[in-house]
Design an enzyme around this catalytic site. Structure first.
Site, PDB file in Angstrom:
ATOM      1  N   ASP A 100       0.825  -1.214   0.150  1.00 65.58           N
ATOM      2  CA  ASP A 100       0.165  -0.404   0.194  1.00 65.58           C
ATOM      3  C   ASP A 100       1.046   1.698   0.260  1.00 65.58           C
ATOM      4  O   ASP A 100       2.118   1.163   0.697  1.00 65.58           O
ATOM      5  CB  ASP A 100      -1.051   0.062   1.486  1.00 65.58           C
ATOM      6  CG  ASP A 100      -2.329   0.740   1.337  1.00 65.58           C
ATOM      7  OD1 ASP A 100      -3.035   0.214   0.904  1.00 65.58           O
ATOM      8  OD2 ASP A 100      -2.226   2.193   1.082  1.00 65.58           O
ATOM      9  N   ILE A 101       0.512   2.265  -0.374  1.00 65.70           N
ATOM     10  CA  ILE A 101       1.533   3.510  -0.702  1.00 65.70           C
ATOM     11  C   ILE A 101       1.483   4.289   0.556  1.00 65.70           C
ATOM     12  O   ILE A 101       2.234   5.350   0.628  1.00 65.70           O
ATOM     13  CB  ILE A 101       0.762   4.649  -2.056  1.00 65.70           C
ATOM     14  CG1 ILE A 101       1.888   5.217  -2.653  1.00 65.70           C
ATOM     15  CG2 ILE A 101      -0.480   4.737  -1.409  1.00 65.70           C
ATOM     16  CD1 ILE A 101       1.444   5.649  -3.844  1.00 65.70           C
ATOM     17  N   ASN A 149     -12.850  -2.822   2.859  1.00 66.37           N
ATOM     18  CA  ASN A 149     -13.221  -2.034   2.967  1.00 66.37           C
ATOM     19  C   ASN A 149     -14.232  -1.455   1.615  1.00 66.37           C
ATOM     20  O   ASN A 149     -14.142  -2.006  -0.218  1.00 66.37           O
ATOM     21  CB  ASN A 149     -12.774  -0.231   3.159  1.00 66.37           C
ATOM     22  CG  ASN A 149     -12.222  -0.432   3.837  1.00 66.37           C
ATOM     23  OD1 ASN A 149     -12.493  -0.985   5.264  1.00 66.37           O
ATOM     24  ND2 ASN A 149     -10.852   0.392   4.146  1.00 66.37           N
ATOM     25  N   VAL A 208     -11.200   2.817  -3.688  1.00 65.20           N
ATOM     26  CA  VAL A 208     -10.557   2.906  -3.959  1.00 65.20           C
ATOM     27  C   VAL A 208     -11.851   1.715  -5.352  1.00 65.20           C
ATOM     28  O   VAL A 208     -11.739   0.785  -4.428  1.00 65.20           O
ATOM     29  CB  VAL A 208      -9.404   2.283  -4.740  1.00 65.20           C
ATOM     30  CG1 VAL A 208      -8.795   1.427  -6.180  1.00 65.20           C
ATOM     31  CG2 VAL A 208      -8.119   3.524  -4.160  1.00 65.20           C
ATOM     32  N   HIS A 254     -10.305  -4.906  -3.377  1.00 68.83           N
ATOM     33  CA  HIS A 254      -9.154  -4.896  -2.808  1.00 68.83           C
ATOM     34  C   HIS A 254      -9.019  -5.720  -1.283  1.00 68.83           C
ATOM     35  O   HIS A 254     -10.504  -4.958  -0.648  1.00 68.83           O
ATOM     36  CB  HIS A 254      -8.526  -4.198  -2.269  1.00 68.83           C
ATOM     37  CG  HIS A 254      -8.301  -2.521  -2.681  1.00 68.83           C
ATOM     38  ND1 HIS A 254     -10.088  -1.950  -3.233  1.00 68.83           N
ATOM     39  CD2 HIS A 254      -8.717  -2.011  -1.470  1.00 68.83           C
ATOM     40  CE1 HIS A 254      -9.652  -0.912  -2.431  1.00 68.83           C
ATOM     41  NE2 HIS A 254      -9.540  -0.911  -1.523  1.00 68.83           N
ATOM     42  N   HIS A 257      -7.333  -6.268   1.665  1.00 69.45           N
ATOM     43  CA  HIS A 257      -6.043  -5.076   2.733  1.00 69.45           C
ATOM     44  C   HIS A 257      -5.658  -6.317   3.841  1.00 69.45           C
ATOM     45  O   HIS A 257      -6.383  -6.911   5.218  1.00 69.45           O
ATOM     46  CB  HIS A 257      -6.213  -4.317   4.402  1.00 69.45           C
ATOM     47  CG  HIS A 257      -6.887  -3.116   3.427  1.00 69.45           C
ATOM     48  ND1 HIS A 257      -5.950  -1.697   2.773  1.00 69.45           N
ATOM     49  CD2 HIS A 257      -8.466  -2.000   3.168  1.00 69.45           C
ATOM     50  CE1 HIS A 257      -6.809  -0.803   2.161  1.00 69.45           C
ATOM     51  NE2 HIS A 257      -7.224  -1.175   2.336  1.00 69.45           N
TER      52      HIS A 257
HETATM   53  P1  5GP Z   1      -9.204   1.852   0.050  1.00 68.82           P
HETATM   54  O1  5GP Z   1      -9.962   2.751   1.238  1.00 68.82           O
HETATM   55  O2  5GP Z   1     -10.322   1.544  -0.540  1.00 68.82           O
HETATM   56  O3  5GP Z   1     -10.546  -0.305   0.860  1.00 68.82           O
HETATM   57  O4  5GP Z   1      -8.393   1.548   0.232  1.00 68.82           O
HETATM   58  C1  5GP Z   1      -7.417   1.615  -0.883  1.00 68.82           C
HETATM   59  C2  5GP Z   1      -5.541   2.121  -0.810  1.00 68.82           C
HETATM   60  O5  5GP Z   1      -5.178   2.508  -2.252  1.00 68.82           O
HETATM   61  C3  5GP Z   1      -5.435   3.108   0.525  1.00 68.82           C
HETATM   62  O6  5GP Z   1      -5.371   2.325   1.196  1.00 68.82           O
HETATM   63  C4  5GP Z   1      -4.774   3.946  -0.472  1.00 68.82           C
HETATM   64  O7  5GP Z   1      -3.238   4.067   0.409  1.00 68.82           O
HETATM   65  C5  5GP Z   1      -4.297   2.303  -1.436  1.00 68.82           C
HETATM   66  N1  5GP Z   1      -3.688   3.303  -2.973  1.00 68.82           N
HETATM   67  C6  5GP Z   1      -3.891   4.004  -3.231  1.00 68.82           C
HETATM   68  N2  5GP Z   1      -3.720   4.596  -4.165  1.00 68.82           N
HETATM   69  C7  5GP Z   1      -2.361   3.753  -4.284  1.00 68.82           C
HETATM   70  C8  5GP Z   1      -1.835   3.949  -5.278  1.00 68.82           C
HETATM   71  O8  5GP Z   1      -1.717   4.120  -6.574  1.00 68.82           O
HETATM   72  N3  5GP Z   1      -0.565   2.427  -5.552  1.00 68.82           N
HETATM   73  C9  5GP Z   1      -0.359   2.051  -4.765  1.00 68.82           C
HETATM   74  N4  5GP Z   1       0.284   0.972  -4.021  1.00 68.82           N
HETATM   75  N5  5GP Z   1      -1.776   2.061  -3.023  1.00 68.82           N
HETATM   76  C10 5GP Z   1      -2.771   3.012  -3.305  1.00 68.82           C
END
Ligand code: 5GP
Ligand code: ZN
Length: 114
Positions: free
Chosen positions: A30-31, A87, A96, A100, A102
Site C-alpha cells: 500500500d502506498i 472496505n 478505490v 481489494h 488489505h
Molecule cells: P480503500 O480505502 O479503498 O479500502 O483502500 C485503498 C487503498 O489504496 C488505500 O490504503 C491507499 O493508500 C491505496 N492506494 C491508493 N492509490 C494507490 C496507488 O497508486 N498505489 C498503491 N500502492 N496504493 C494505493
C-alpha cells in the site's frame, strides 16, 4: 476499466512494489502503509466492490483470502496475528473501486475499528 488505478497497476502502467502475483491476483505494498506490513491483494478481474461480487467470483474471493494467509505465514506474523480488511462502499470507507483485500501485520490491532 480504463480509469481504474488498480487496473493500471495490474497492467504495469502505474508502478507498484509487487510482493506476489499469480493468474488470479496481484499483491503489492500500500502506498500509505498503516502498519509495518500493509499489502493490497487484488483480483486481476475488475469488479468494483464486495457489494458487486457475484457467485462466479466465489473462487476468486476465496483465493484472495488464502493468498493473504499465505503471505502472512511467509512474512512471519501469522502466529502473532494480523488484520484482513475489505472496505466496502461509502460507509465502509472504500476509496478505490476495484475490489481489494488489505493485509495488515506487524503490530496489534484493536476492534472495533473507527
Ligand atoms: P480503500 O480505502 O479503498 O479500502 O483502500 C485503498 C487503498 O489504496 C488505500 O490504503 C491507499 O493508500 C491505496 N492506494 C491508493 N492509490 C494507490 C496507488 O497508486 N498505489 C498503491 N500502492 N496504493 C494505493
Ligand atoms: Zn480495476
Amino acid at each position: 476499466m480504463s480509469d481504474c488505478i488498480f487496473c493500471k497497476i495490474i497492467a504495469g502502467e502505474i508502478p507498484s512494489a509487487r510482493v506476489y502475483e499469480d493468474e488470479i491476483c496481484v499483491a503489492f505494498n500500500d502506498i500509505s502503509p498503516q502498519a509495518p506490513t500493509h499489502l493490497l491483494i487484488i483480483p486481476r478481474e475488475h469488479f468494483d466492490s464486495l457489494a458487486k461480487a457475484e457467485s462466479r467470483h466465489r473462487e476468486t474471493l476465496g483465493h484472495l483470502l488464502l493468498t493473504a494467509a499465505a503471505i502472512a505465514r511467509e512474512k512471519g506474523f501469522a502466529e502473532d496475528g494480523y488484520r484482513v480488511v475489505v472496505n466496502t462502499n461509502r460507509d465502509g470507507g472504500q476509496t478505490v473501486y476495484h475490489l481489494h483485500v488489505h493485509l495488515l501485520g506487524g503490530r496489534p490491532f484493536f476492534f472495533p475499528p473507527g
